[in-house]
Design an enzyme around this catalytic site. Structure first.
Site: not given
Ligand code: NAP
Length: 471
Positions: A13-14, A33-34, A76, A128, A130, A182, A185-186, A189, A261
């Site tokens: 998503v992000m 992407n992996r 993360a 921040s 989403g 950050k 900040h959370n 929130e 989270k």
């Molecule tokens: P996510 O669900 O946290 O992570 C999924 C992504 O991580 C996929 O691209 C996945 O690849 C990859 N991944 C997981 N394990 C891996 C590994 N061992 N090696 C390589 N890639 C790997 O994704 P997200 O929600 O888009 O968030 C991305 C980051 O932004 C996270 O740290 C999250 O906490 C942060 N964030 C999220 C939000 C939100 O609202 N969602 C807001 C701010 C910050 P595969 O497809 O290959 O599994």
């Protein structure tokens, strides 16, 4: 040809939304992407002339301009370490890795040092807002080497939310500063949301107002000094009908059990390590934890007698609650910014508190009118130790504290849990009260452990030989 401006690893998503945001701003973005199918899906669903998908890591890296900018938008924790280790042999000195995920700031400090030794620049960037923020403009908190920041600044500023011409992105400080800011900040929130949830309980169970009225109240509040994203969406939520076409509003059909989270919890743990009172953020975390004990709560509701209190309140109660919410919000931010203050010293980050408040004004969940007042407070006095002491906030606390006391008394009489409001008042009283009982605690510590005490009438450290009558 190596002509891509930036590469993003992680097309969930992000990552995919940030990539499109960058592409919209004219940057040429390489996507990887992996799991290849996700890259393919993004390329098919949201094609963009500035976005190119790659299915081989080496090819992805070869496509980037030098110094190469590789942004990680992945889960993360361990995945970040393993991807970094995979990248190191394929990068050159001076290349840049940007971690835009929700990494723990201590991990960022560790990774920053690790990569610095290898000549690779590392930025830990708090983002921040989403999914929607990522796509159309988040609030961005970059931390890393100040001299190297120029390599990432144009992209990050361009894609961030803007207030007028001002980007909601500013260099925060060295190594883990961006992820730290950050994290807190959370935490803020969490406190903001908890206060609104308690406001809802008060208006509903003390005020007796229905959802239609609640929506109107929040809508009205959003036109005044409480104007903010969270107040605005809360007004919408109360107005939303049940999705199944049943009578009533959806909010009443949602299970009373909140998720989290972990960034709020990290903030709380960190505050204990730093010795800073952020009781409101901790109260918000605890309330979410408690909300999950559904069976235990059911048992307690049937076995612990509820207080009987049926006094009615009038329409003026709404204004009492509004004033209390504003005063308590001041304390939530005073606590959060006290934590920033302590971290700035502890980690040598030289945080600019006014600037931090200003980049929260758009793109993120806590965006609010109120933040301008914080920026103004630090503009007037950059050495302000606690936001409570700024003239504007102090006047507000003095004007509104009687409302805060009243609504807390009403909630207690009625048996309504309002831990964040109560913590706000406790924080004010613990600061204000000439005595908070610490003299007795020191006496007890000296009695049982010879921990010594200081005296009010002379300098020095004292130990007393206490008369032992106990036993
Ligand atoms: P996510 O669900 O946290 O992570 C999924 C992504 O991580 C996929 O691209 C996945 O690849 C990859 N991944 C997981 N394990 C891996 C590994 N061992 N090696 C390589 N890639 C790997 O994704 P997200 O929600 O888009 O968030 C991305 C980051 O932004 C996270 O740290 C999250 O906490 C942060 N964030 C999220 C939000 C939100 O609202 N969602 C807001 C701010 C910050 P595969 O497809 O290959 O599994």
């Amino acid at each position: 040809m190596a002509d891509m401006d930036i590469g993003i690893i992680g097309m969930a998503v992000m990552g995919s939304n940030l990539a499109l945001n960058m592409a919209d701003h004219g940057f040429k973005v390489a996507a990887y992407n992996r799991t290849a199918s996700l890259t393919k899906e993004v390329m098919e669903k949201t094609p963009h002339k500035n976005l190119q998908g790659f299915y081989d890591l080496a090819e992805f890296l070869h496509s980037l301009k030098s110094p190469r900018r590789v942004m990680l938008m992945i889960k993360a924790g361990k995945p970040v370490d393993s991807v970094i280790d995979e990248l190191i042999p394929q990068l050159d000195k001076g290349d840049i890795i940007i971690d835009g995920g929700n990494s723990f700031f201590e991990d960022t400090i560790r990774r920053y040092k690790y990569l610095q030794e290898k000549g690779i620049n590392y930025f830990g960037v708090g983002i921040s807002g989403g999914e929607k923020g990522a796509r159309f403009g988040p609030s961005i908190m970059p931390g890393g080497n100040k001299d190297e920041y120029k390599h990432v600044q144009p992209i990050l500023e361009a894609i961030s939310a803007h207030v007028g011409e001002e980007p909601c992105c500013t260099y925060i400080g060295d190594n883990g500063a961006g992820h730290y800011v950050k994290m807190v900040h959370n935490g803020i929130e969490y406190a903001d949301m908890q206060l609104i949830a308690e406001t809802y309980l008060l208006l509903r169970h003390v005020g007796g107002f229905d959802n239609k009225k609640l929506s109107q109240i929040f809508h009205d509040w959003n036109k005044g000094e409480l104007h903010s994203y969270l107040i605005g969406i809360t007004a919408d939520i109360f107005a939303e009908n049940d999705e199944n076409g049943q009578p009533g509003q959806l909010v009443d059909k949602i299970l009373d059990s909140a998720g989290q989270k972990g960034t709020g919890r990290w903030t709380s743990i960190q505050s204990l390590k730093q010795g800073v009172d952020i009781s409101m953020i901790t109260a918000a975390c605890n309330t979410r934890v408690l909300s999950n004990l559904l069976e235990e709560r059911k048992k307690a509701a049937s076995e612990i007698t509820a207080p009987v209190y049926d006094d009615k309140v009038g329409e003026d109660f709404i204004e009492e609650v509004r004033k209390s919410l504003y005063a308590a919000k001041i304390i939530a931010y005073a606590q959060g910014f006290s934590l920033y203050n302590s971290a700035s010293e502890k980690y040598g980050w030289h945080l600019d508190f006014g600037k931090i408040a200003s980049i929260f004004r758009a793109g993120c969940i806590i965006q609010a009118e109120f933040l301008n007042k914080i920026t103004e407070a630090y503009k007037k006095n950059k050495n302000l130790t606690n936001l409570m002491f700024d003239e504007f906030f102090l006047n507000n606390i003095n004007e509104n504290q009687s409302s805060l006391r009243n609504i807390i008394c009403l909630a207690i009489r009625k048996g309504i849990p309002i831990p964040a409001f109560s913590s706000a008042l406790q924080y004010i009283d613990a600061h204000r009260s000439p005595q908070i009982g610490a003299n007795l605690i020191q006496a007890q510590r000296d009695y049982f452990g010879a921990h010594t005490y200081a005296r009010i009438d002379k300098d020095g450290v004292f130990h007393h030989k206490w008369q032992e009558h106990y036993n």
